[in-house]
Design a protein around this motif. Structure first.
Motif, PDB file in Angstrom:
ATOM      1  N   LYS A 135       0.844  -1.190   0.000  1.00 13.11           N
ATOM      2  CA  LYS A 135       0.000   0.000   0.000  1.00 13.11           C
ATOM      3  C   LYS A 135       0.880   1.240   0.000  1.00 13.11           C
ATOM      4  N   ARG A 136       0.291   2.379  -0.350  1.00 14.28           N
ATOM      5  CA  ARG A 136       1.066   3.609  -0.452  1.00 14.28           C
ATOM      6  C   ARG A 136       1.629   4.014   0.914  1.00 14.28           C
ATOM      7  N   LEU A 137       2.885   4.449   0.904  1.00 15.36           N
ATOM      8  CA  LEU A 137       3.521   4.896   2.129  1.00 15.36           C
ATOM      9  C   LEU A 137       3.011   6.281   2.493  1.00 15.36           C
ATOM     10  N   PRO A 138       2.907   6.572   3.796  1.00 20.94           N
ATOM     11  CA  PRO A 138       2.402   7.893   4.208  1.00 20.94           C
ATOM     12  C   PRO A 138       3.195   9.053   3.616  1.00 20.94           C
ATOM     13  N   GLY A 139       4.489   8.854   3.431  1.00 20.04           N
ATOM     14  CA  GLY A 139       5.321   9.937   2.896  1.00 20.04           C
ATOM     15  C   GLY A 139       5.183  10.150   1.398  1.00 20.04           C
ATOM     16  N   PHE A 140       4.518   9.211   0.711  1.00 23.53           N
ATOM     17  CA  PHE A 140       4.375   9.321  -0.743  1.00 23.53           C
ATOM     18  C   PHE A 140       2.931   8.993  -1.148  1.00 23.53           C
ATOM     19  N   PRO A 141       1.995   9.794  -0.668  1.00 21.49           N
ATOM     20  CA  PRO A 141       0.572   9.473  -0.895  1.00 21.49           C
ATOM     21  C   PRO A 141       0.143   9.583  -2.354  1.00 21.49           C
ATOM     22  N   ASN A 142       0.907  10.289  -3.164  1.00 20.01           N
ATOM     23  CA  ASN A 142       0.508  10.501  -4.566  1.00 20.01           C
ATOM     24  C   ASN A 142       1.263   9.607  -5.549  1.00 20.01           C
ATOM     25  N   VAL A 143       2.076   8.699  -5.014  1.00 19.03           N
ATOM     26  CA  VAL A 143       2.858   7.810  -5.879  1.00 19.03           C
ATOM     27  C   VAL A 143       2.217   6.431  -5.878  1.00 19.03           C
ATOM     28  N   PRO A 144       1.919   5.846  -7.049  1.00 21.36           N
ATOM     29  CA  PRO A 144       1.230   4.544  -7.078  1.00 21.36           C
ATOM     30  C   PRO A 144       2.144   3.397  -6.679  1.00 21.36           C
ATOM     31  N   THR A 145       1.542   2.356  -6.129  1.00 20.59           N
ATOM     32  CA  THR A 145       2.275   1.102  -5.946  1.00 20.59           C
ATOM     33  C   THR A 145       2.456   0.467  -7.321  1.00 20.59           C
ATOM     34  N   LEU A 146       3.293  -0.568  -7.383  1.00 17.90           N
ATOM     35  CA  LEU A 146       3.495  -1.257  -8.663  1.00 17.90           C
ATOM     36  C   LEU A 146       2.165  -1.759  -9.222  1.00 17.90           C
ATOM     37  N   LYS A 147       1.332  -2.343  -8.353  1.00 22.70           N
ATOM     38  CA  LYS A 147       0.043  -2.873  -8.816  1.00 22.70           C
ATOM     39  C   LYS A 147      -0.838  -1.753  -9.334  1.00 22.70           C
ATOM     40  N   GLU A 148      -0.877  -0.621  -8.622  1.00 19.95           N
ATOM     41  CA  GLU A 148      -1.691   0.511  -9.065  1.00 19.95           C
ATOM     42  C   GLU A 148      -1.175   1.081 -10.381  1.00 19.95           C
ATOM     43  N   ALA A 149       0.137   0.943 -10.603  1.00 24.27           N
ATOM     44  CA  ALA A 149       0.725   1.449 -11.850  1.00 24.27           C
ATOM     45  C   ALA A 149       0.517   0.483 -13.012  1.00 24.27           C
ATOM     46  N   GLY A 150      -0.109  -0.674 -12.724  1.00 25.79           N
ATOM     47  CA  GLY A 150      -0.430  -1.605 -13.799  1.00 25.79           C
ATOM     48  C   GLY A 150       0.510  -2.788 -13.922  1.00 25.79           C
ATOM     49  N   PHE A 151       1.348  -3.008 -12.884  1.00 27.12           N
ATOM     50  CA  PHE A 151       2.313  -4.099 -12.949  1.00 27.12           C
ATOM     51  C   PHE A 151       1.991  -5.106 -11.838  1.00 27.12           C
ATOM     52  N   GLU A 152       1.433  -6.247 -12.223  1.00 25.60           N
ATOM     53  CA  GLU A 152       0.992  -7.274 -11.273  1.00 25.60           C
ATOM     54  C   GLU A 152       2.174  -8.153 -10.878  1.00 25.60           C
ATOM     55  N   LEU A 153       2.984  -7.654  -9.965  1.00 27.72           N
ATOM     56  CA  LEU A 153       4.151  -8.395  -9.495  1.00 27.72           C
ATOM     57  C   LEU A 153       3.978  -8.757  -8.024  1.00 27.72           C
ATOM     58  N   PRO A 154       4.600  -9.842  -7.585  1.00 29.33           N
ATOM     59  CA  PRO A 154       4.557 -10.156  -6.152  1.00 29.33           C
ATOM     60  C   PRO A 154       5.287  -9.071  -5.366  1.00 29.33           C
ATOM     61  N   ASN A 155       4.808  -8.819  -4.147  1.00 34.72           N
ATOM     62  CA  ASN A 155       5.469  -7.818  -3.323  1.00 34.72           C
ATOM     63  C   ASN A 155       6.845  -8.332  -2.882  1.00 34.72           C
ATOM     64  N   LEU A 156       7.801  -7.427  -2.841  1.00 36.31           N
ATOM     65  CA  LEU A 156       9.172  -7.811  -2.516  1.00 36.31           C
ATOM     66  C   LEU A 156       9.698  -6.955  -1.361  1.00 36.31           C
ATOM     67  N   PRO A 157       9.291  -7.253  -0.149  1.00 34.84           N
ATOM     68  CA  PRO A 157       9.808  -6.461   0.973  1.00 34.84           C
ATOM     69  C   PRO A 157      11.240  -6.854   1.303  1.00 34.84           C
ATOM     70  N   VAL A 158      11.987  -5.894   1.819  1.00 35.48           N
ATOM     71  CA  VAL A 158      13.293  -6.209   2.399  1.00 35.48           C
ATOM     72  C   VAL A 158      13.093  -6.372   3.900  1.00 35.48           C
ATOM     73  N   VAL A 159      13.582  -7.467   4.414  1.00 37.08           N
ATOM     74  CA  VAL A 159      13.470  -7.746   5.844  1.00 37.08           C
ATOM     75  C   VAL A 159      14.846  -7.573   6.463  1.00 37.08           C
ATOM     76  N   ARG A 160      14.899  -6.853   7.570  1.00 38.40           N
ATOM     77  CA  ARG A 160      16.191  -6.640   8.227  1.00 38.40           C
ATOM     78  C   ARG A 160      16.122  -7.113   9.673  1.00 38.40           C
ATOM     79  N   GLY A 161      17.217  -7.668  10.137  1.00 44.31           N
ATOM     80  CA  GLY A 161      17.269  -8.155  11.501  1.00 44.31           C
ATOM     81  C   GLY A 161      18.704  -8.372  11.941  1.00 44.31           C
ATOM     82  N   ILE A 162      18.848  -9.100  13.018  1.00 47.35           N
ATOM     83  CA  ILE A 162      20.163  -9.350  13.615  1.00 47.35           C
ATOM     84  C   ILE A 162      20.392 -10.851  13.719  1.00 47.35           C
TER      85      ILE A 162
END
Length: 324
Positions: A227-254
């Motif tokens: 979903k759209r990040l609060p800091g970029f409310p006017n920028v579409p996600t990949l899906k909203e931009a028309g690109f049906e791709l799986p979400n690719l989060p970066v996970v960080r830890g220790i």
């Protein structure tokens, strides 16, 4: 020596009490904090922030000393950590590339399963950005230009197997467009390549790009997020931009070396749990558009297994051979 010891003791005395489960271990010398990127990369920025926050909040009796071990798409740092079996004064920042690279590389001798999960810290979205004076106003504009000029446009990124590389693999497979991927060891170099006009596009974490976006040096075309990040409310996600791709989060830890004693793991679980509760940490997540994702060791270990399965599917969809 006496003065140094006194400072250490006073710093620890100012810290909140440690739970009984973690009291059997206490650092007695500076902690080596291993990072797989060069200076300016996402994990380097995170590690240096953690080191500063630990000192500010007086959560450790010793210092965290960042040690950059770039190379091999994270495999150099992973192998370095694996060689430290039983070492109690070394930890490392973990990211998803430590999972994906061994999945793709038969020559990898070490995998994430060979080290000790400590805590998961956050889930990180990404932005697809171009220079502010680029002619591409949308991601579709860039894709169309790449189709008209096969192989001529360039994207700066991290290592093979990194999230930005996977986004490119998926976009090219789904659209038929082709552009070059130029790998750089550090985030600072990737940004310089974009701002210097040497490449046309990059997938970048908000924490790496924040000041350049706020200064108007970059334009964000799309978000790699559910979903759209609060800091970029006017920028579409990949899906909203028309690109049906799986979400690719970066996970960080220790993570810690193999064979890390349970008391040491418990100590670090508690220290990072207290970090995650500080106002300093919460502001850091908010400022950089991160999603809080704290998990202790057992839960984090189960997550690694689940995430590994998810990445096998994404790699296969991107047309990449999975070797384990």
């Amino acid at each position: 020596m006496i003065r140094t010891s006194l400072v250490v003791l006073l710093a620890f005395a100012a810290s909140p009490p440690i739970p009984a489960a973690a009291q059997t271990f206490m650092p007695s010398k500076p902690i080596e904090f291993v990072v797989h990127t060069g200076p300016g990369g996402g994990n380097d920025l995170l590690a240096r922030f953690i080191a500063t926050a630990m000192e500010k909040e007086k959560l450790l009796p010793v210092r965290l000393q960042v040690a950059n071990k770039p190379g091999g798409g994270g495999l150099t740092a992973l192998a370095y950590l694996a060689e430290k079996r039983g070492e109690t004064h070394t930890i490392a920042t973990f990211t998803g590339v430590w999972i994906t690279n061994p999945l793709m590389r038969a020559e990898a001798k070490v995998t994430i399963k060979d080290v000790t999960p400590v805590v998961r810290l956050m889930i990180e979205p990404a932005l697809i950005a171009v220079r502010n004076d680029a002619t591409y106003k949308t991601l579709k504009d860039f894709i169309d230009a790449a189709k008209q000029n096969p192989g001529q446009l360039k994207q700066s990124g991290g290592s093979i197997g990194s999230r930005d590389w996977l986004v490119r693999q998926l976009l090219t497979k789904h659209t038929g467009a082709q552009w070059a991927f130029i790998s750089f060891p550090g985030g600072g170099e990737r940004i310089s390549a974009l701002l210097g006009g040497h490449v046309n596009l990059m997938v970048i974490e908000p924490q790496e790009a924040g000041e350049h976006i706020r200064a108007g040096n970059m334009r964000v075309l799309a978000q790699v997020a559910e979903k759209r990040l609060p800091g970029f409310p006017n920028v579409p996600t990949l899906k909203e931009a028309g690109f049906e791709l799986p979400n690719l989060p970066v996970v960080r830890g220790i993570v810690a070396p193999p064979g890390t004693p349970p008391a040491v793991v418990a100590y670090w679980e508690d220290v990072f749990a207290r970090v995650a509760q500080t106002a300093t940490w919460k502001k850091y997540l908010e400022d950089n558009q991160f999603e809080e994702g704290f998990q202790r060791s057992a839960e984090f270990s189960a997550f690694i297994d689940q995430f590994s399965g998810q990445m096998r599917g994404i790699l296969t969809e991107a047309g990449i051979k999975v070797v384990r």
